[in-house]
Design a protein around this motif. Structure first.
Motif, PDB file in Angstrom:
ATOM      1  N   ALA A 134      37.218  81.778  22.081  1.00  4.79           N
ATOM      2  CA  ALA A 134      38.572  82.301  22.594  1.00  4.79           C
ATOM      3  C   ALA A 134      38.867  83.280  22.092  1.00  4.79           C
ATOM      4  N   ALA A 135      38.374  84.010  20.943  1.00  2.00           N
ATOM      5  CA  ALA A 135      38.647  85.242  20.696  1.00  2.00           C
ATOM      6  C   ALA A 135      38.062  86.489  21.567  1.00  2.00           C
ATOM      7  N   VAL A 136      36.724  86.167  21.976  1.00  2.00           N
ATOM      8  CA  VAL A 136      35.966  86.958  22.910  1.00  2.00           C
ATOM      9  C   VAL A 136      36.635  86.930  24.378  1.00  2.00           C
ATOM     10  N   ALA A 137      37.108  85.782  24.989  1.00  2.00           N
ATOM     11  CA  ALA A 137      37.646  85.493  26.027  1.00  2.00           C
ATOM     12  C   ALA A 137      39.194  86.113  26.161  1.00  2.00           C
ATOM     13  N   GLY A 138      39.872  85.920  24.885  1.00  2.00           N
ATOM     14  CA  GLY A 138      41.327  86.357  25.013  1.00  2.00           C
ATOM     15  C   GLY A 138      41.173  88.051  25.043  1.00  2.00           C
ATOM     16  N   THR A 139      40.195  88.515  24.313  1.00  2.00           N
ATOM     17  CA  THR A 139      40.151  90.099  24.178  1.00  2.00           C
ATOM     18  C   THR A 139      39.584  90.599  25.530  1.00  2.00           C
ATOM     19  N   ASP A 147      40.435  93.496  30.633  1.00  2.00           N
ATOM     20  CA  ASP A 147      40.546  93.367  31.997  1.00  2.00           C
ATOM     21  C   ASP A 147      41.806  93.922  32.562  1.00  2.00           C
ATOM     22  N   ALA A 148      42.963  93.469  31.867  1.00  2.00           N
ATOM     23  CA  ALA A 148      44.260  93.940  32.506  1.00  2.00           C
ATOM     24  C   ALA A 148      44.610  95.369  32.341  1.00  2.00           C
ATOM     25  N   TRP A 149      43.903  95.710  31.211  1.00  2.00           N
ATOM     26  CA  TRP A 149      44.292  97.095  31.051  1.00  2.00           C
ATOM     27  C   TRP A 149      43.601  98.079  31.903  1.00  2.00           C
ATOM     28  N   PHE A 150      42.256  97.765  32.088  1.00  2.00           N
ATOM     29  CA  PHE A 150      41.393  98.324  33.060  1.00  2.00           C
ATOM     30  C   PHE A 150      41.825  98.428  34.552  1.00  2.00           C
ATOM     31  N   PRO A 162      49.637  87.209  29.425  1.00  2.00           N
ATOM     32  CA  PRO A 162      49.976  86.001  28.831  1.00  2.00           C
ATOM     33  C   PRO A 162      48.848  85.087  28.227  1.00  2.00           C
ATOM     34  N   MET A 163      47.696  84.917  29.012  1.00  2.00           N
ATOM     35  CA  MET A 163      46.631  84.273  28.461  1.00  2.00           C
ATOM     36  C   MET A 163      45.720  84.770  27.658  1.00  2.00           C
ATOM     37  N   GLY A 164      45.632  86.033  27.302  1.00  2.00           N
ATOM     38  CA  GLY A 164      44.759  86.909  26.401  1.00  2.00           C
ATOM     39  C   GLY A 164      45.427  86.426  24.927  1.00  2.00           C
ATOM     40  N   PRO A 165      46.779  86.834  24.719  1.00  2.00           N
ATOM     41  CA  PRO A 165      47.216  86.527  23.370  1.00  2.00           C
ATOM     42  C   PRO A 165      47.425  85.110  23.015  1.00  2.00           C
ATOM     43  N   LEU A 183      44.895  82.883  23.767  1.00  2.00           N
ATOM     44  CA  LEU A 183      43.698  82.343  23.247  1.00  2.00           C
ATOM     45  C   LEU A 183      43.241  83.090  21.826  1.00  2.00           C
ATOM     46  N   LEU A 184      43.804  84.430  21.682  1.00  2.00           N
ATOM     47  CA  LEU A 184      43.778  84.864  20.247  1.00  2.00           C
ATOM     48  C   LEU A 184      44.532  84.124  19.408  1.00  2.00           C
ATOM     49  N   ALA A 185      45.799  83.830  19.684  1.00  2.00           N
ATOM     50  CA  ALA A 185      46.587  82.948  18.712  1.00  2.00           C
ATOM     51  C   ALA A 185      45.822  81.697  18.494  1.00  2.00           C
ATOM     52  N   THR A 186      45.285  80.955  19.627  1.00  2.00           N
ATOM     53  CA  THR A 186      44.608  80.009  19.381  1.00  2.00           C
ATOM     54  C   THR A 186      43.422  79.872  18.300  1.00  2.00           C
ATOM     55  N   ALA A 187      42.706  80.979  18.630  1.00  2.00           N
ATOM     56  CA  ALA A 187      41.510  81.324  17.653  1.00  2.00           C
ATOM     57  C   ALA A 187      42.084  81.499  16.061  1.00  2.00           C
ATOM     58  N   ALA A 188      43.097  82.044  16.007  1.00  2.00           N
ATOM     59  CA  ALA A 188      43.767  82.339  14.637  1.00  2.00           C
ATOM     60  C   ALA A 188      44.240  81.222  14.161  1.00  2.00           C
ATOM     61  N   GLN A 189      44.900  80.006  14.920  1.00  2.00           N
ATOM     62  CA  GLN A 189      45.416  79.023  14.104  1.00  2.00           C
ATOM     63  C   GLN A 189      44.099  77.979  13.772  1.00  2.00           C
ATOM     64  N   ILE A 190      43.247  77.859  14.708  1.00  2.00           N
ATOM     65  CA  ILE A 190      41.982  77.127  14.491  1.00  2.00           C
ATOM     66  C   ILE A 190      41.514  77.627  13.043  1.00  2.00           C
ATOM     67  N   THR A 191      41.356  78.773  12.856  1.00  2.00           N
ATOM     68  CA  THR A 191      40.549  79.533  11.751  1.00  2.00           C
ATOM     69  C   THR A 191      41.480  79.289  10.470  1.00  2.00           C
ATOM     70  N   LEU A 192      42.915  79.240  10.813  1.00  2.00           N
ATOM     71  CA  LEU A 192      43.837  78.911   9.500  1.00  2.00           C
ATOM     72  C   LEU A 192      43.764  77.733   9.219  1.00  2.00           C
TER      73      LEU A 192
END
Length: 167
Positions: free
Chosen positions: A79-84, A89-92, A115-118, A120-129
């Motif tokens: 999820a961290a890789v995909a979100g990043t 992708d959006a930026w470039f 919307p989907m990137g953050p 997924l990043l928030a999901t990774a952070a929540q699972i870790t927490l």
């Protein structure tokens, strides 16, 4: 101290200075690039570059879905890789789009990737927490605030020895 603790310490001693030096060196390099790079550049293998990126992004999203479906801890990494990658992708896409493609790039970025990137990043952070809190509870410790959760609990010499799960 177990072999695992020793390996973690060695890895930390390697990664910490590398990440620090890398982040410090990237500051002047980025400033240099801001002034030195041309505003227009014709790239070779453009189609392969974007196709390859999108293939890896697809694999990262598929891995995230599969690992989440199976409720595996490695969902955090995927999820961290995909979100990043979605944010990159959006930026470039937005920065490199021609005037004819600008509307489509911005629409895709704003409706899907940003919307989907953050998320997924928030999901990774929540699972870790959640894992960190579950470990703290199992060890009889208090829940720490999210920014105070340590990577590793201090070694407790009074705790009963547990067998190393690695062969």
């Amino acid at each position: 101290m177990t072999v695992t603790d020793s390996a973690v310490r060695r890895r930390r001693r390697l990664i910490l200075p590398l990440a620090t030096i890398g982040s410090v060196l990237l500051v002047p390099w980025t400033v240099y690039l801001a002034f030195a790079l041309p505003h227009h550049y014709v790239a070779r293998r453009w189609a392969w570059t974007w196709t390859g990126f999108d293939i890896v992004l697809t694999l990262a999203l598929a891995a995230t879905a599969l690992l989440a479906w199976k409720r595996r801890l490695m969902t955090v990494v995927a999820a961290a890789v995909a979100g990043t990658m979605l944010l990159v992708d959006a930026w470039f896409d937005a920065m490199t789009a021609t005037s004819g493609d600008q509307d489509e790039s911005l629409l895709t970025a704003l409706l899907l990737e940003v919307p989907m990137g953050p998320l997924l990043l928030a999901t990774a952070a929540q699972i870790t927490l959640r894992v960190a809190r579950a470990l703290a509870t199992a060890q009889g410790a208090q829940h720490a605030r999210w920014w105070q959760v340590p990577m590793q609990r201090p070694y407790d010499a009074t705790a009963p020895a547990r067998p190393d799960p690695t062969p």
